[in-house]
Design a protein around this motif. Structure first.
Motif, short mmCIF file in Angstrom:
data_model
loop_
_atom_site.label_atom_id
_atom_site.label_comp_id
_atom_site.label_asym_id
_atom_site.label_seq_id
_atom_site.Cartn_x
_atom_site.Cartn_y
_atom_site.Cartn_z
N MET A 1 -3.68 -0.94 -5.88
CA MET A 1 -3.57 0.40 -5.31
C MET A 1 -2.46 1.20 -6.00
O MET A 1 -1.47 0.64 -6.48
N GLY A 2 -2.66 2.52 -6.04
CA GLY A 2 -1.70 3.39 -6.71
C GLY A 2 -0.29 3.31 -6.14
O GLY A 2 0.70 3.45 -6.87
N VAL A 3 -0.19 3.06 -4.83
CA VAL A 3 1.12 3.01 -4.19
C VAL A 3 1.97 1.86 -4.73
O VAL A 3 3.20 1.88 -4.62
N LEU B 1 7.91 -0.57 -0.74
CA LEU B 1 7.15 0.68 -0.85
C LEU B 1 7.94 1.91 -0.43
O LEU B 1 7.46 3.03 -0.60
N HIS B 2 9.14 1.74 0.13
CA HIS B 2 9.94 2.89 0.53
C HIS B 2 10.52 3.60 -0.68
O HIS B 2 10.85 2.97 -1.69
N ALA C 1 6.36 0.42 -5.76
CA ALA C 1 7.00 -0.88 -5.58
C ALA C 1 7.50 -1.41 -6.92
O ALA C 1 8.61 -1.95 -7.01
N ARG C 2 6.68 -1.29 -7.96
CA ARG C 2 7.10 -1.77 -9.29
C ARG C 2 8.32 -0.99 -9.76
O ARG C 2 9.24 -1.55 -10.36
N ARG C 3 8.31 0.31 -9.51
CA ARG C 3 9.44 1.14 -9.89
C ARG C 3 10.70 0.69 -9.16
O ARG C 3 11.77 0.53 -9.76
N ASN C 4 10.59 0.45 -7.86
CA ASN C 4 11.76 0.05 -7.08
C ASN C 4 12.31 -1.29 -7.51
O ASN C 4 13.53 -1.47 -7.60
N ILE C 5 11.42 -2.24 -7.79
CA ILE C 5 11.88 -3.55 -8.25
C ILE C 5 12.57 -3.42 -9.60
O ILE C 5 13.60 -4.05 -9.85
#
Length: 307
Positions: A46-48, A288-289, A52-56
């Motif tokens: 999913m696009g969201v 996801l935040h 998550a990848r960005r935050n990690i």
């Protein structure tokens, strides 16, 4: 536009209730397993998941792509299980199901309650975060839990009713009205549970994974004003629909210190606690935040491109 928004919210609510009816038709362990499978199968695509990848990547830039994808898959497995478990949330508060919820160092909370005092219980979006008020219920801790108003009003009202069925905790909305309830409960020496890992634009700037992050200062403010201890708490999913909730040594305000400085110190200590627990079990935190600013992410992308 208002009509379209109302129709959209109603459709989302109906879809949620149908999904929960599906999970509710199964035993809790089966529902959790199916939810986990759906989560890890569909979620990473999913696009969201880009968020998550960005935050990690922001929080732990030392990790390679394979490790990041492992965390993403685990996060979606946990989130899928959590959604499915909403259909069975009252089960977790039943005395005969107590074996599903192990509480470590609960005596720290019980002894404080027995002395006629209250405190603040803080945690983050770990495992199934709805277990925190269930712990309060089992351990006989009276008070309330702070919640963020869901964007969908139908979902919000349903969640409040569901939580009220599960525990006796007072439902406290974030904001002015909720603040008045918190003050009343603190004056009555009750317990307040809250999740403090989300971005709060009008909060306090503190460090989180060595990045600037706007953070809720309410727990530190309460501890400084009322002298009540803050109990950092970690929720872990052990296997399937079984959990361990660990209560850590309290964070205590120093009565002779400058109140503003104490709020900053305690807020940072809470962030440090959350970061340490996330590093222990990164797949069980909700990545996801929008925890950090888009500006910081853009800067890192530019640096990576130059390298």
């Amino acid at each position: 536009m208002a009509f379209k928004g109302k129709t959209k919210h109603l459709a989302e609510f109906v879809a949620l209730r149908l999904a929960l009816a599906f999970f509710g038709s199964m035993p809790v362990d089966r529902a959790s397993a199916v939810g986990g499978w759906l989560g890890r199968t569909i979620g990473p695509k999913m696009g969201v998941s880009k968020k998550a990848r960005r935050n990690i990547g922001l929080a732990m830039p030392e990790l390679g792509p394979a490790e990041i994808e492992r965390i993403i898959s685990g996060m979606w497995d946990n989130l899928g299980r959590t959604v499915a478990e909403y259909a069975h949330l009252p089960v977790f508060a039943k005395p005969e199901e107590r074996h599903r919820l192990e509480v470590v160092h609960a005596e720290l909370l019980r002894s404080l309650a027995a002395s006629g005092n209250g405190g603040v219980i803080v945690s983050g979006h770990f495992a199934n975060w709805e277990m925190l008020p269930a712990v309060m219920q089992f351990e006989g801790l009276h008070g309330g839990e702070v919640y963020r108003h869901a964007n969908n009003p139908y979902v919000n009202d349903w969640l409040i009713r569901l939580r009220q069925k599960v525990t006796q905790a007072v439902q406290i909305p974030k904001g002015g009205a909720g603040a008045r309830v918190i003050v009343r409960l603190m004056m009555e020496k009750k317990f307040i549970a809250m999740l403090t890992d989300q971005k709060l634009n009008d909060g306090i700037e503190a460090r989180f994974f060595n990045l600037r992050a706007m953070t809720a200062g309410a727990p530190a403010g309460l501890a400084t004003r009322y002298g009540d201890p803050i109990f950092p708490t970690f929720i872990e999913r052990l296997e399937g629909a079984h959990f361990r909730v660990t209560v850590y040594d309290p964070i205590v305000s120093r009565p002779d210190a400058d109140p503003a400085a104490e709020v900053l110190r305690i807020t940072q200590e809470i962030n440090d606690f959350l970061e340490a627990r996330i590093r222990e079990r990164p797949e069980q935190w909700l990545w996801l935040h929008a925890r950090w600013s888009e500006k910081r992410w853009t800067q890192m992308k530019k640096l990576a491109q130059r390298g």
